[in-house]
Design an enzyme around this catalytic site. Sequence first.
Site, mmCIF file in Angstrom:
data_model
loop_
_atom_site.group_PDB
_atom_site.id
_atom_site.type_symbol
_atom_site.label_atom_id
_atom_site.label_comp_id
_atom_site.label_asym_id
_atom_site.label_seq_id
_atom_site.Cartn_x
_atom_site.Cartn_y
_atom_site.Cartn_z
ATOM 1 N N LYS A 1 0.831 -1.159 0.020
ATOM 2 C CA LYS A 1 0.041 0.000 -0.098
ATOM 3 C C LYS A 1 0.740 1.194 -0.011
ATOM 4 O O LYS A 1 0.586 2.218 -0.816
ATOM 5 C CB LYS A 1 -0.864 0.137 1.070
ATOM 6 C CG LYS A 1 -1.735 -1.290 1.232
ATOM 7 C CD LYS A 1 -2.936 -1.128 2.451
ATOM 8 C CE LYS A 1 -2.049 -1.119 3.803
ATOM 9 N NZ LYS A 1 -1.340 -2.293 4.091
ATOM 10 N N ARG B 1 11.650 -6.158 4.723
ATOM 11 C CA ARG B 1 11.569 -4.814 4.786
ATOM 12 C C ARG B 1 12.571 -4.069 5.736
ATOM 13 O O ARG B 1 12.721 -4.500 6.955
ATOM 14 C CB ARG B 1 10.351 -4.356 5.170
ATOM 15 C CG ARG B 1 10.069 -2.777 5.184
ATOM 16 C CD ARG B 1 8.674 -2.362 5.040
ATOM 17 N NE ARG B 1 7.709 -2.855 6.359
ATOM 18 C CZ ARG B 1 6.431 -2.701 6.408
ATOM 19 N NH1 ARG B 1 6.042 -2.036 5.487
ATOM 20 N NH2 ARG B 1 5.910 -3.105 7.569
ATOM 21 N N ARG C 1 11.347 -2.208 11.044
ATOM 22 C CA ARG C 1 10.208 -1.780 11.958
ATOM 23 C C ARG C 1 9.881 -2.685 13.253
ATOM 24 O O ARG C 1 9.838 -3.931 12.974
ATOM 25 C CB ARG C 1 9.085 -1.416 11.094
ATOM 26 C CG ARG C 1 8.621 -0.270 10.826
ATOM 27 C CD ARG C 1 7.505 0.020 9.751
ATOM 28 N NE ARG C 1 6.317 -0.518 10.088
ATOM 29 C CZ ARG C 1 5.290 -0.515 9.264
ATOM 30 N NH1 ARG C 1 5.460 0.156 8.224
ATOM 31 N NH2 ARG C 1 3.962 -1.066 9.891
HETATM 32 P P1 AP5 Z 1 4.931 -1.644 1.905
HETATM 33 O O1 AP5 Z 1 4.536 -0.753 0.504
HETATM 34 O O2 AP5 Z 1 5.639 -1.085 2.746
HETATM 35 O O3 AP5 Z 1 3.582 -2.334 2.080
HETATM 36 P P2 AP5 Z 1 2.199 -1.902 3.039
HETATM 37 O O4 AP5 Z 1 1.236 -2.582 2.569
HETATM 38 O O5 AP5 Z 1 2.214 -0.232 3.233
HETATM 39 O O6 AP5 Z 1 2.872 -2.557 4.487
HETATM 40 P P3 AP5 Z 1 2.608 -1.936 6.039
HETATM 41 O O7 AP5 Z 1 2.982 -3.159 6.815
HETATM 42 O O8 AP5 Z 1 3.004 -0.517 6.033
HETATM 43 O O9 AP5 Z 1 1.261 -2.014 6.251
HETATM 44 P P4 AP5 Z 1 0.306 -1.956 7.400
HETATM 45 O O10 AP5 Z 1 -1.179 -1.546 7.119
HETATM 46 O O11 AP5 Z 1 0.636 -3.266 8.354
HETATM 47 O O12 AP5 Z 1 1.118 -0.851 8.363
HETATM 48 P P5 AP5 Z 1 0.653 0.818 8.776
HETATM 49 O O13 AP5 Z 1 1.799 1.463 8.799
HETATM 50 O O14 AP5 Z 1 -0.503 1.001 8.251
HETATM 51 O O15 AP5 Z 1 5.652 -3.013 1.424
HETATM 52 C C1 AP5 Z 1 6.126 -3.882 2.233
HETATM 53 C C2 AP5 Z 1 7.832 -4.491 1.626
HETATM 54 O O16 AP5 Z 1 7.314 -5.142 0.520
HETATM 55 C C3 AP5 Z 1 8.592 -3.535 1.366
HETATM 56 O O17 AP5 Z 1 9.801 -3.781 1.659
HETATM 57 C C4 AP5 Z 1 8.603 -3.111 -0.108
HETATM 58 O O18 AP5 Z 1 9.597 -2.669 -0.803
HETATM 59 C C5 AP5 Z 1 8.003 -4.513 -0.611
HETATM 60 N N1 AP5 Z 1 7.189 -4.726 -1.942
HETATM 61 C C6 AP5 Z 1 6.229 -3.697 -2.128
HETATM 62 N N2 AP5 Z 1 5.707 -3.940 -3.271
HETATM 63 C C7 AP5 Z 1 6.189 -5.152 -3.540
HETATM 64 C C8 AP5 Z 1 6.192 -6.004 -4.897
HETATM 65 N N3 AP5 Z 1 5.228 -5.770 -5.792
HETATM 66 N N4 AP5 Z 1 6.751 -6.872 -4.950
HETATM 67 C C9 AP5 Z 1 7.771 -7.460 -3.975
HETATM 68 N N5 AP5 Z 1 8.159 -6.674 -3.069
HETATM 69 C C10 AP5 Z 1 7.352 -5.532 -2.658
HETATM 70 O O19 AP5 Z 1 0.059 0.306 10.315
HETATM 71 C C11 AP5 Z 1 1.071 0.069 11.185
HETATM 72 C C12 AP5 Z 1 0.079 -0.085 12.793
HETATM 73 O O20 AP5 Z 1 -0.292 1.346 13.067
HETATM 74 C C13 AP5 Z 1 -0.865 -0.955 12.844
HETATM 75 O O21 AP5 Z 1 -0.578 -2.271 12.746
HETATM 76 C C14 AP5 Z 1 -1.733 -0.335 13.807
HETATM 77 O O22 AP5 Z 1 -1.137 -0.658 15.341
HETATM 78 C C15 AP5 Z 1 -1.570 1.085 13.498
HETATM 79 N N6 AP5 Z 1 -2.577 1.800 12.596
HETATM 80 C C16 AP5 Z 1 -2.144 2.284 11.320
HETATM 81 N N7 AP5 Z 1 -3.443 2.704 10.604
HETATM 82 C C17 AP5 Z 1 -4.534 2.325 11.413
HETATM 83 C C18 AP5 Z 1 -5.839 2.560 11.565
HETATM 84 N N8 AP5 Z 1 -6.509 2.944 10.585
HETATM 85 N N9 AP5 Z 1 -6.650 1.938 12.612
HETATM 86 C C19 AP5 Z 1 -5.991 1.412 13.585
HETATM 87 N N10 AP5 Z 1 -4.833 1.229 13.856
HETATM 88 C C20 AP5 Z 1 -4.007 1.467 12.764
#
Ligand code: AP5
Length: 217
Positions: free
Chosen positions: A15, A129, A162
């Site tokens: 994402k 990552r 992370r």
């Molecule tokens: P990346 O692009 O970083 O993936 P992502 O989907 O953004 O993953 P996140 O782990 O950031 O998502 P998340 O939803 O768990 O975390 P968030 O920060 O929102 O890609 C991942 C890896 O794969 C990278 O190394 C990249 O290079 C690689 N990659 C990408 N595309 C690829 C491809 N096509 N092929 C191969 N490799 C690829 O949330 C973190 C925490 O915050 C949550 O757990 C929660 O505690 C809190 N939080 C955030 N938002 C909320 C909410 N709305 N409600 C409640 N709690 C929340």
Amino acid sequence: MRQDLILFGPPGAGKGTQGALLAERFGMVRLSTGDVLREAVRRGTDMGLAAKRFMDAGELVPDDVILGIVRDYLSGDAAEQSVIFDGFPRTLPQARGLDELLDDLGRPLSAVLVLDVDDEALVRRLSGRRSCAACGAVFNLETDPPVEQGRCDQCSGELVLRPDDEPATVRRRLEVYSQQTAPLLDYYRQSPVEVHHVDGQQSIEKVQAQLAEALGR
Ligand code: AP5
């Protein structure tokens, strides 16, 4: 005209990677609730201190905190711009809260773009990552390594795992996604908003091309 969209998918689906590319390509802004929370943790604000224990455990931060972040963003920085919501909404109350906010502001939600990736690939991606501690740039040891090991290509900052990418926390984040967030897709399928699925296991470039195609651009 402003056209907001949701980038939806499990942890590690891409994402952040795809949202940044879409924002640049189409002149939109991206709101990652995860990035906002990590910045608050880094700065040691009250919100950051309260959120950290949920994030480190792989649990969701309470809905009222998240809706407050989104409300502030839509009435401030993004008032005149189209927004990509990355990692939001994640619960039914958040989705309903977003609908109310957008209705009040007269902003249409144009689409939900879903990145489909299987659990095995997600675990592999998240364990590989590395994020820059200084500027937040994201790399992957397997698929997108930095030029110099352990250093950010953009600012030479230190690359770190992370805290929530530790294997046990990743497993919990995947459970939370399937229990609390994936069911939201039914909510959107029953709404007038278009829902498009894209195979997120292709190369970053192919995924990006299919997302743009799904948006009809
Ligand atoms: P990346 O692009 O970083 O993936 P992502 O989907 O953004 O993953 P996140 O782990 O950031 O998502 P998340 O939803 O768990 O975390 P968030 O920060 O929102 O890609 C991942 C890896 O794969 C990278 O190394 C990249 O290079 C690689 N990659 C990408 N595309 C690829 C491809 N096509 N092929 C191969 N490799 C690829 O949330 C973190 C925490 O915050 C949550 O757990 C929660 O505690 C809190 N939080 C955030 N938002 C909320 C909410 N709305 N409600 C409640 N709690 C929340």
